[in-house]
Scaffold this motif. Structure first.
Motif, PDB file in Angstrom:
ATOM      1  N   LEU A   8       0.839  -1.196   0.000  1.00 50.25           N
ATOM      2  CA  LEU A   8       0.000   0.000   0.000  1.00 50.25           C
ATOM      3  C   LEU A   8       0.878   1.251   0.000  1.00 50.25           C
ATOM      4  N   GLY A   9       0.403   2.288  -0.669  1.00 48.83           N
ATOM      5  CA  GLY A   9       1.147   3.537  -0.725  1.00 48.83           C
ATOM      6  C   GLY A   9       1.315   4.193   0.634  1.00 48.83           C
ATOM      7  N   THR A  10       0.339   4.013   1.521  1.00 50.04           N
ATOM      8  CA  THR A  10       0.459   4.596   2.863  1.00 50.04           C
ATOM      9  C   THR A  10       1.683   4.036   3.579  1.00 50.04           C
ATOM     10  N   HIS A  11       1.852   2.722   3.508  1.00 51.58           N
ATOM     11  CA  HIS A  11       2.997   2.097   4.156  1.00 51.58           C
ATOM     12  C   HIS A  11       4.297   2.531   3.485  1.00 51.58           C
ATOM     13  N   ALA A  12       4.296   2.580   2.161  1.00 55.56           N
ATOM     14  CA  ALA A  12       5.521   2.927   1.432  1.00 55.56           C
ATOM     15  C   ALA A  12       6.042   4.299   1.836  1.00 55.56           C
TER      16      ALA A  12
END
Length: 457
Positions: A305-309
């Motif tokens: 997920l982009g949030t984690h990245a």
């Protein structure tokens, strides 16, 4: 003494790491060289379905920071340059200029591996035919749009019914296509339990999307000029003028594997809390190429997920820059939508709980997004899992209309805090008739789960 940071990957995790490191250390202390094989840097891959569907007007709106903007901040970002090898003992990487065809070794003192993920693309006959598209990068999105513009037919087949699959089904429906979604599972959205996935299936059918369950694609059929004309399963053929693959992704860790870096059960890189690759003092990794700790199950899992990245990048950049930060793990929160239907989940599904040996109870409640008497109140279904012995919250899934999906954040916070469902019932949530019933749907589920835990002894 001036050191060099090399970053492999020019999107969320890689460039967040580079940017944070630059904030902490100037060019006189830290040289930063980043390699990106594509045409774009720091963009929102999550926004591609909404660009394809017309909700986002232009490609440029998905780009957070251009290569020129990174270079203006003393980050040497080399576009269209692919790293082909990592020499760990020699502290260097081999990069190939995709335009010129030349290869160059670049040494590093510190290395960030942010190679992302690659779409699942099974070796089926016809899978590489014109008109068959994946949607992982902005280049992929542009290729799909170009294909849609050049194709007179209006029949689309989406293979896969996960997040990308359902979002692309909406995008194509918005563009006036007749959409068929083929998926292997019992219900769409395998990230939900089947009973919740059934609600999604019913809603997709109501939107005019044909959803075919237990459909194993065997080949892509081609016609004139070799272009796609249909998708075949064991049971039937589905005419198609365009095909979109939405079967999920796997970690892009071929470089890491060849370099001997440690990989987990899901194929992702393994790191410590500081996002440092295990056993390697000066190598970090983040984004869709790593596995992360699931705070609910206590096991490593793969959650691209982009949030984690972006969080990974901030942590890595802080540590590379001489500060200190950690990424403790995730609870598995995700939201999506198909037209006006909102989908959300966090924590464990029933399948996940069984796999880690947890005994649990489940409850499902029907409620509304606002006070029932207030105009615009929309129905929603909330499913909650709790540990049978302790009452600890294990997971929540929500399917509904306006106002449903972001309610999962209540559960995400409760999971992170290790709360019991009984403790949740006392949460002091905001209330007014335009926003919620007097008992929020998540709290209604918590009350019912508390009773189920007590009844189970």
């Amino acid at each position: 003494m001036r050191q060099r940071l090399v970053v492999i990957g020019g999107d969320a995790a890689g460039m967040s790491a580079a940017s944070q490191a630059r904030r902490l250390k100037g060019p006189e202390e830290l040289e930063i060289v980043a390699f990106e094989r594509g045409h774009f840097s720091s963009y929102s891959a999550c926004g591609i379905p909404y660009w394809v569907g017309g909700d986002v007007a232009t490609r440029a709106e998905l780009i957070a920071r251009s290569p020129e903007e990174h270079r203006a901040r003393a980050i040497d970002l080399r576009m269209r340059t692919e790293v082909t090898a990592i020499d760990v003992p020699g502290r260097r990487v081999l990069a190939r200029d995709l335009e010129a065809g030349t290869e160059t070794w670049t040494g590093f003192d510190k290395l960030v591996v942010a190679t992302g993920a690659r779409p699942k693309r099974p070796a089926l006959p016809g899978i590489d035919a014109p008109g068959v598209h994946g949607v992982q990068t902005l280049d992929d999105g542009q290729a799909l749009l170009d294909s849609l513009e050049a194709t007179p037919g209006r029949r689309a087949v989406v293979v896969g019914a996960g997040y990308i699959g359902v979002e692309m089904a909406e995008a194509l429906l918005n563009r006036g296509y007749e959409v068929t979604v083929l998926h292997r599972g019992e219900q769409p959205m395998a990230t939900l339990d089947p009973d919740m996935g059934r609600l999604v299936h019913r809603a997709m059918d109501g939107l005019g999307i044909t959803t075919v369950a237990s459909a194993e694609v065997t080949k892509i059929l081609t016609g004139e000029g070799g272009r796609v004309r249909a998708v075949a399963t064991d049971e039937a053929e589905y005419p198609a003028d365009v095909v979109v693959l939405g079967m999920g992704v796997v970690p892009e860790t071929s470089l890491a594997r060849a370099a001997g870096l440690p990989l987990g059960a899901h194929g992702g890189l393994l790191t410590d809390l500081a996002m440092r690759v295990r056993g390697h003092e000066n190598i970090w990794a983040g984004g869709d190429c790593v596995e992360v700790l699931d705070l609910v199950s206590g096991r490593e899992r793969y959650v691209p997920l982009g949030t984690h990245a972006n969080k990974h990048g901030q942590v890595i950049g802080s540590n590379v820059g001489g500060d200190y930060a950690t990424f403790p793990g995730v609870v598995g929160t995700a939201v999506s939508k198909v037209c006006d239907l909102e989908l959300a989940r966090t924590g464990l599904r029933e399948k996940d709980a069984r796999e880690v040996g947890l005994r649990y109870v489940t409850v499902t409640v029907e409620s509304t997004s606002r006070a029932g008497y207030y105009p615009g109140a929309a129905a929603m279904t909330v499913k909650m899992l709790a540990e049978r012995r302790t009452g600890r919250l294990l997971g929540v899934q929500i399917v509904g209309r306006e106002g449903a999906a972001k309610r999962v954040d209540i559960a995400a916070v409760a999971l992170t805090a290790g709360m019991t469902v009984e403790r949740m019932t006392a949460l002091d949530l905001g209330y007014a008739p335009p926003f919620s019933p007097v008992w929020d749907p998540v709290l209604i589920a918590a009350r019912k789960a508390t009773a189920a835990v007590r009844a189970a002894g």
